[in-house]
Design a protein around this motif. Sequence first.
Motif, PDB file in Angstrom:
ATOM      1  N   ASP A  30       0.842  -1.192   0.000  1.00 14.11           N
ATOM      2  CA  ASP A  30       0.000   0.000   0.000  1.00 14.11           C
ATOM      3  C   ASP A  30       0.883   1.250   0.000  1.00 14.11           C
ATOM      4  N   PRO A  31       0.529   2.240  -0.801  1.00 13.03           N
ATOM      5  CA  PRO A  31       1.327   3.468  -0.856  1.00 13.03           C
ATOM      6  C   PRO A  31       1.131   4.299   0.416  1.00 13.03           C
ATOM      7  N   PRO A  32       2.045   5.239   0.674  1.00 12.28           N
ATOM      8  CA  PRO A  32       1.869   6.117   1.829  1.00 12.28           C
ATOM      9  C   PRO A  32       0.626   6.990   1.657  1.00 12.28           C
ATOM     10  N   PRO A  33       0.107   7.520   2.763  1.00 14.69           N
ATOM     11  CA  PRO A  33      -1.079   8.380   2.670  1.00 14.69           C
ATOM     12  C   PRO A  33      -0.823   9.624   1.821  1.00 14.69           C
ATOM     13  N   ALA A  34      -1.905  10.192   1.325  1.00 12.50           N
ATOM     14  CA  ALA A  34      -1.821  11.421   0.520  1.00 12.50           C
ATOM     15  C   ALA A  34      -1.066  12.495   1.293  1.00 12.50           C
ATOM     16  N   GLY A  35      -0.204  13.201   0.594  1.00  5.30           N
ATOM     17  CA  GLY A  35       0.573  14.271   1.194  1.00  5.30           C
ATOM     18  C   GLY A  35       1.948  13.841   1.671  1.00  5.30           C
ATOM     19  N   PHE A  36       2.255  12.543   1.565  1.00 13.32           N
ATOM     20  CA  PHE A  36       3.555  12.027   1.996  1.00 13.32           C
ATOM     21  C   PHE A  36       4.199  11.270   0.845  1.00 13.32           C
ATOM     22  N   ASP A  37       5.516  11.470   0.683  1.00 14.49           N
ATOM     23  CA  ASP A  37       6.247  10.783  -0.385  1.00 14.49           C
ATOM     24  C   ASP A  37       6.672   9.373   0.005  1.00 14.49           C
ATOM     25  N   SER A  38       6.697   9.079   1.309  1.00 10.88           N
ATOM     26  CA  SER A  38       7.101   7.747   1.778  1.00 10.88           C
ATOM     27  C   SER A  38       6.427   7.454   3.109  1.00 10.88           C
ATOM     28  N   TRP A  39       6.423   6.168   3.463  1.00 10.88           N
ATOM     29  CA  TRP A  39       5.898   5.795   4.782  1.00 10.88           C
ATOM     30  C   TRP A  39       6.760   6.378   5.891  1.00 10.88           C
ATOM     31  N   ASP A  40       8.087   6.411   5.707  1.00  9.16           N
ATOM     32  CA  ASP A  40       8.955   6.989   6.741  1.00  9.16           C
ATOM     33  C   ASP A  40       8.599   8.451   6.996  1.00  9.16           C
ATOM     34  N   GLU A  41       8.335   9.183   5.917  1.00  5.37           N
ATOM     35  CA  GLU A  41       7.949  10.589   6.072  1.00  5.37           C
ATOM     36  C   GLU A  41       6.650  10.710   6.877  1.00  5.37           C
ATOM     37  N   ALA A  42       5.671   9.866   6.565  1.00  6.52           N
ATOM     38  CA  ALA A  42       4.390   9.890   7.291  1.00  6.52           C
ATOM     39  C   ALA A  42       4.593   9.508   8.755  1.00  6.52           C
ATOM     40  N   LEU A  43       5.347   8.447   8.998  1.00  3.60           N
ATOM     41  CA  LEU A  43       5.558   7.985  10.368  1.00  3.60           C
ATOM     42  C   LEU A  43       6.345   9.001  11.186  1.00  3.60           C
ATOM     43  N   ASP A  44       7.303   9.685  10.543  1.00  2.00           N
ATOM     44  CA  ASP A  44       8.017  10.779  11.214  1.00  2.00           C
ATOM     45  C   ASP A  44       7.035  11.872  11.630  1.00  2.00           C
ATOM     46  N   ALA A  45       6.170  12.275  10.703  1.00  6.65           N
ATOM     47  CA  ALA A  45       5.208  13.347  10.962  1.00  6.65           C
ATOM     48  C   ALA A  45       4.243  12.970  12.082  1.00  6.65           C
ATOM     49  N   TRP A  46       3.919  11.696  12.175  1.00  9.10           N
ATOM     50  CA  TRP A  46       2.977  11.232  13.194  1.00  9.10           C
ATOM     51  C   TRP A  46       3.661  10.914  14.524  1.00  9.10           C
ATOM     52  N   GLY A  47       5.000  11.010  14.566  1.00 13.93           N
ATOM     53  CA  GLY A  47       5.739  10.750  15.798  1.00 13.93           C
ATOM     54  C   GLY A  47       5.836   9.284  16.180  1.00 13.93           C
ATOM     55  N   VAL A  48       5.746   8.391  15.193  1.00 13.67           N
ATOM     56  CA  VAL A  48       5.839   6.954  15.474  1.00 13.67           C
ATOM     57  C   VAL A  48       7.306   6.592  15.695  1.00 13.67           C
ATOM     58  N   PRO A  49       7.644   6.021  16.866  1.00 15.61           N
ATOM     59  CA  PRO A  49       9.046   5.678  17.130  1.00 15.61           C
ATOM     60  C   PRO A  49       9.548   4.565  16.207  1.00 15.61           C
ATOM     61  N   GLU A  50      10.842   4.558  15.983  1.00 12.41           N
ATOM     62  CA  GLU A  50      11.490   3.595  15.083  1.00 12.41           C
ATOM     63  C   GLU A  50      11.076   2.152  15.389  1.00 12.41           C
ATOM     64  N   GLU A  51      11.039   1.780  16.668  1.00 11.90           N
ATOM     65  CA  GLU A  51      10.741   0.387  17.054  1.00 11.90           C
ATOM     66  C   GLU A  51       9.285  -0.022  16.791  1.00 11.90           C
ATOM     67  N   ARG A  52       8.423   0.911  16.417  1.00 12.65           N
ATOM     68  CA  ARG A  52       7.020   0.592  16.135  1.00 12.65           C
ATOM     69  C   ARG A  52       6.687   0.660  14.644  1.00 12.65           C
ATOM     70  N   ARG A  53       7.695   0.916  13.820  1.00 13.42           N
ATOM     71  CA  ARG A  53       7.418   1.164  12.403  1.00 13.42           C
ATOM     72  C   ARG A  53       7.152  -0.095  11.590  1.00 13.42           C
ATOM     73  N   ASN A  54       7.353  -1.246  12.187  1.00 12.24           N
ATOM     74  CA  ASN A  54       7.020  -2.495  11.500  1.00 12.24           C
ATOM     75  C   ASN A  54       5.871  -3.196  12.234  1.00 12.24           C
ATOM     76  N   ASP A  55       5.018  -2.427  12.898  1.00 10.67           N
ATOM     77  CA  ASP A  55       3.880  -3.016  13.610  1.00 10.67           C
ATOM     78  C   ASP A  55       2.774  -3.467  12.669  1.00 10.67           C
TER      79      ASP A  55
END
Length: 144
Positions: A30-55
Amino acid sequence: MAATVQITFDAHDPGTLATFWAEVLGYELDPPPAGFDSWDEALDAWGVPEERRNDRSAVSDPDGRGPRLFFQRVPEGKTAKNRVHLDVRAAPGLQGEERMAALEERCEQLVAAGARRVRRFEPGPLDAGWIVMQDPEGNEFCLD
């Protein structure tokens, strides 16, 4: 209105399992949400910590016909045989040796992608023959 189906897998490594099933079914992550070029960019913006990014991870049929597959991290491992499994239609319309040869070819490809071959069932009077396999985390599926 007809209901739609999403198939959910419990997993230890959702990202790896999503990538495996995308390969099996010809799906796409699945692509990242609208307004984000990557999942990492979205997860950074949402404050998701590194250890939760493969949940969690998900894959979808690029043609929009098949169900979405969703993978969620769980702490416990698989303990018993699946009560529900996927049949991957790898030889539709084929019969006999031609069918089994097509199933064997796909089996080899999936073993190379991380699957495990469990057992081959030969064609019989009521069955066309199939191969039982497991994905990288031990979930059973059949090449049919």
